[in-house]
Write a protein that holds these residues in place. Structure first.
Motif, PDB file in Angstrom:
ATOM      1  N   ILE A  61      -0.233  -1.572  -0.380  1.00 37.57           N
ATOM      2  CA  ILE A  61      -1.172  -2.530  -0.964  1.00 37.57           C
ATOM      3  C   ILE A  61      -2.491  -1.817  -1.162  1.00 37.57           C
ATOM      4  O   ILE A  61      -3.004  -1.174  -0.248  1.00 37.57           O
ATOM      5  CB  ILE A  61      -1.363  -3.786  -0.091  1.00 37.57           C
ATOM      6  CG1 ILE A  61      -0.097  -4.641  -0.147  1.00 37.57           C
ATOM      7  CG2 ILE A  61      -2.580  -4.589  -0.558  1.00 37.57           C
ATOM      8  CD1 ILE A  61      -0.201  -5.961   0.598  1.00 37.57           C
ATOM      9  N   ARG A  62      -3.022  -1.923  -2.365  1.00 37.39           N
ATOM     10  CA  ARG A  62      -4.356  -1.419  -2.704  1.00 37.39           C
ATOM     11  C   ARG A  62      -5.187  -2.633  -3.102  1.00 37.39           C
ATOM     12  O   ARG A  62      -4.878  -3.314  -4.050  1.00 37.39           O
ATOM     13  CB  ARG A  62      -4.285  -0.401  -3.837  1.00 37.39           C
ATOM     14  CG  ARG A  62      -3.526   0.866  -3.456  1.00 37.39           C
ATOM     15  CD  ARG A  62      -3.483   1.848  -4.628  1.00 37.39           C
ATOM     16  NE  ARG A  62      -2.654   2.985  -4.349  1.00 37.39           N
ATOM     17  CZ  ARG A  62      -3.107   4.174  -3.932  1.00 37.39           C
ATOM     18  NH1 ARG A  62      -4.397   4.361  -3.754  1.00 37.39           N
ATOM     19  NH2 ARG A  62      -2.267   5.172  -3.703  1.00 37.39           N
ATOM     20  N   GLY A  63      -6.228  -2.890  -2.341  1.00 38.83           N
ATOM     21  CA  GLY A  63      -7.095  -4.013  -2.672  1.00 38.83           C
ATOM     22  C   GLY A  63      -7.250  -4.955  -1.511  1.00 38.83           C
ATOM     23  O   GLY A  63      -6.693  -4.721  -0.441  1.00 38.83           O
ATOM     24  N   HIS A 145     -21.851  -0.142  -5.062  1.00 37.77           N
ATOM     25  CA  HIS A 145     -21.431  -1.492  -5.438  1.00 37.77           C
ATOM     26  C   HIS A 145     -19.959  -1.756  -5.116  1.00 37.77           C
ATOM     27  O   HIS A 145     -19.443  -2.829  -5.415  1.00 37.77           O
ATOM     28  CB  HIS A 145     -21.692  -1.721  -6.929  1.00 37.77           C
ATOM     29  CG  HIS A 145     -23.139  -1.601  -7.274  1.00 37.77           C
ATOM     30  ND1 HIS A 145     -23.719  -0.400  -7.641  1.00 37.77           N
ATOM     31  CD2 HIS A 145     -24.136  -2.505  -7.271  1.00 37.77           C
ATOM     32  CE1 HIS A 145     -25.001  -0.583  -7.864  1.00 37.77           C
ATOM     33  NE2 HIS A 145     -25.287  -1.857  -7.645  1.00 37.77           N
ATOM     34  N   ASP A 146     -19.295  -0.782  -4.532  1.00 42.61           N
ATOM     35  CA  ASP A 146     -17.874  -0.875  -4.195  1.00 42.61           C
ATOM     36  C   ASP A 146     -17.678  -1.855  -3.041  1.00 42.61           C
ATOM     37  O   ASP A 146     -18.310  -1.732  -1.996  1.00 42.61           O
ATOM     38  CB  ASP A 146     -17.371   0.519  -3.802  1.00 42.61           C
ATOM     39  CG  ASP A 146     -15.885   0.565  -3.564  1.00 42.61           C
ATOM     40  OD1 ASP A 146     -15.157  -0.244  -4.159  1.00 42.61           O
ATOM     41  OD2 ASP A 146     -15.453   1.432  -2.773  1.00 42.61           O
ATOM     42  N   ARG A 147     -16.798  -2.852  -3.240  1.00 42.22           N
ATOM     43  CA  ARG A 147     -16.561  -3.893  -2.239  1.00 42.22           C
ATOM     44  C   ARG A 147     -15.062  -4.177  -2.134  1.00 42.22           C
ATOM     45  O   ARG A 147     -14.288  -3.859  -3.026  1.00 42.22           O
ATOM     46  CB  ARG A 147     -17.270  -5.200  -2.617  1.00 42.22           C
ATOM     47  CG  ARG A 147     -18.754  -5.088  -2.876  1.00 42.22           C
ATOM     48  CD  ARG A 147     -19.564  -4.948  -1.600  1.00 42.22           C
ATOM     49  NE  ARG A 147     -20.995  -4.993  -1.860  1.00 42.22           N
ATOM     50  CZ  ARG A 147     -21.754  -3.926  -2.162  1.00 42.22           C
ATOM     51  NH1 ARG A 147     -21.215  -2.738  -2.262  1.00 42.22           N
ATOM     52  NH2 ARG A 147     -23.054  -4.073  -2.367  1.00 42.22           N
ATOM     53  N   ALA A 148     -14.693  -4.822  -1.033  1.00 43.50           N
ATOM     54  CA  ALA A 148     -13.295  -5.215  -0.825  1.00 43.50           C
ATOM     55  C   ALA A 148     -13.244  -6.520  -0.043  1.00 43.50           C
ATOM     56  O   ALA A 148     -14.182  -6.870   0.678  1.00 43.50           O
ATOM     57  CB  ALA A 148     -12.538  -4.124  -0.076  1.00 43.50           C
ATOM     58  N   ILE A 149     -12.128  -7.216  -0.196  1.00 41.72           N
ATOM     59  CA  ILE A 149     -11.816  -8.449   0.537  1.00 41.72           C
ATOM     60  C   ILE A 149     -10.427  -8.261   1.141  1.00 41.72           C
ATOM     61  O   ILE A 149      -9.554  -7.629   0.532  1.00 41.72           O
ATOM     62  CB  ILE A 149     -11.832  -9.666  -0.412  1.00 41.72           C
ATOM     63  CG1 ILE A 149     -13.246  -9.873  -0.966  1.00 41.72           C
ATOM     64  CG2 ILE A 149     -11.333 -10.918   0.284  1.00 41.72           C
ATOM     65  CD1 ILE A 149     -13.307 -10.853  -2.105  1.00 41.72           C
ATOM     66  N   ARG A 150     -10.215  -8.843   2.303  1.00 41.55           N
ATOM     67  CA  ARG A 150      -8.919  -8.712   2.982  1.00 41.55           C
ATOM     68  C   ARG A 150      -7.771  -9.184   2.093  1.00 41.55           C
ATOM     69  O   ARG A 150      -7.821 -10.273   1.526  1.00 41.55           O
ATOM     70  CB  ARG A 150      -8.889  -9.561   4.259  1.00 41.55           C
ATOM     71  CG  ARG A 150      -9.679  -9.027   5.409  1.00 41.55           C
ATOM     72  CD  ARG A 150      -8.999  -8.018   6.228  1.00 41.55           C
ATOM     73  NE  ARG A 150      -7.682  -8.418   6.719  1.00 41.55           N
ATOM     74  CZ  ARG A 150      -6.953  -7.612   7.448  1.00 41.55           C
ATOM     75  NH1 ARG A 150      -7.372  -6.412   7.759  1.00 41.55           N
ATOM     76  NH2 ARG A 150      -5.779  -8.002   7.873  1.00 41.55           N
ATOM     77  N   ALA A 175     -11.437  -4.622   5.581  1.00 40.80           N
ATOM     78  CA  ALA A 175     -12.191  -5.433   4.619  1.00 40.80           C
ATOM     79  C   ALA A 175     -12.478  -6.820   5.190  1.00 40.80           C
ATOM     80  O   ALA A 175     -11.674  -7.378   5.939  1.00 40.80           O
ATOM     81  CB  ALA A 175     -11.419  -5.554   3.311  1.00 40.80           C
ATOM     82  N   PRO A 176     -13.624  -7.413   4.822  1.00 41.54           N
ATOM     83  CA  PRO A 176     -13.969  -8.752   5.312  1.00 41.54           C
ATOM     84  C   PRO A 176     -13.207  -9.843   4.563  1.00 41.54           C
ATOM     85  O   PRO A 176     -12.626  -9.613   3.504  1.00 41.54           O
ATOM     86  CB  PRO A 176     -15.470  -8.851   5.014  1.00 41.54           C
ATOM     87  CG  PRO A 176     -15.668  -7.975   3.826  1.00 41.54           C
ATOM     88  CD  PRO A 176     -14.683  -6.830   3.995  1.00 41.54           C
ATOM     89  N   SER A 181     -18.215 -12.701   2.695  1.00 37.71           N
ATOM     90  CA  SER A 181     -18.675 -11.764   1.675  1.00 37.71           C
ATOM     91  C   SER A 181     -19.690 -12.412   0.751  1.00 37.71           C
ATOM     92  O   SER A 181     -19.507 -13.546   0.317  1.00 37.71           O
ATOM     93  CB  SER A 181     -17.479 -11.279   0.829  1.00 37.71           C
ATOM     94  OG  SER A 181     -16.499 -10.673   1.641  1.00 37.71           O
ATOM     95  N   ASN A 182     -20.732 -11.674   0.437  1.00 35.42           N
ATOM     96  CA  ASN A 182     -21.651 -12.071  -0.630  1.00 35.42           C
ATOM     97  C   ASN A 182     -21.250 -11.232  -1.826  1.00 35.42           C
ATOM     98  O   ASN A 182     -21.646 -10.068  -1.933  1.00 35.42           O
ATOM     99  CB  ASN A 182     -23.102 -11.816  -0.229  1.00 35.42           C
ATOM    100  CG  ASN A 182     -24.059 -12.132  -1.345  1.00 35.42           C
ATOM    101  OD1 ASN A 182     -23.673 -12.604  -2.418  1.00 35.42           O
ATOM    102  ND2 ASN A 182     -25.327 -11.880  -1.104  1.00 35.42           N
TER     103      ASN A 182
END
Length: 185
Positions: A61-63, A145-150, A175-176, A181-182
């Motif tokens: 899984i990527r992401g 600006h790179d972000r991730a979510i669980r 990842a949060p 996350s904002n």
């Protein structure tokens, strides 16, 4: 002559696109990106970078990844070898579909693509070994600006089609949740 078929998905802005293949005894030719044809299908984007990932095994899984504004990216995702379950999650707080997800199987065999506009987190699970995923983006990569979510955020509830524990990067495993996350959208 039409060069592709398109199908809007249930979240506003997500579009599955299948470029036509023009085949003969030599093989085939396909226009995998053509600005005017994609615009006619509702995809309006100026791509500035192409990316390619190779996942060696099924179950990677990527992401869920995104870039926050002002470096937000729209993406056009396709598979050149193998297959993935591709997912987009609406992360625009004012949206009527905030926190909802949509998914589609993309494969080299089906030759389909997914357009994901800005304001969505993106991820995928590989369904076959040695899967190659290529995607165009509308803004260059920006580490700031790179972000991730669980990937397994229970509030989102993605139904990943996996039969074993996924293989994740350390970044994705840490990842949060979306609620923590904002996103900046």
């Amino acid at each position: 002559m039409s060069v592709l078929d398109s199908r809007p998905l249930e979240l506003d802005g997500l579009v599955e696109l299948t470029p036509h293949r023009f085949a003969d005894e030599r093989g085939f030719f396909s226009e995998v990106w053509r600005e005017d044809a994609f615009a006619a299908a509702g995809v309006h984007a100026h791509f500035v970078q192409d990316n390619l990932s190779l996942s060696k095994r099924k179950g990677v899984i990527r992401g869920l990844h995104y870039q926050s504004p002002p470096a937000a990216q729209a993406k056009l995702v396709r598979v050149s070898r193998g297959a993935i379950f591709d997912v987009a999650v609406d992360i625009r707080p004012g949206s009527a579909t905030y926190g909802r997800w949509a998914g589609v199987i993309l494969s080299a065999e089906k030759w389909n693509q997914l357009f994901i506009p800005e304001g969505f987190a993106h991820g995928f699970a590989t369904l076959e070994d040695d899967t190659e995923v290529s995607y165009k983006v509308t803004a260059p990569y920006s580490p700031d600006h790179d972000r991730a979510i669980r990937f397994d955020d229970p509030d989102i509830g993605i139904d990943w089609p996996l039969d074993a524990e996924p293989l994740l990067s350390p970044k994705d495993a840490a990842a949060p949740l979306l609620r923590d996350s904002n996103t900046g959208f």
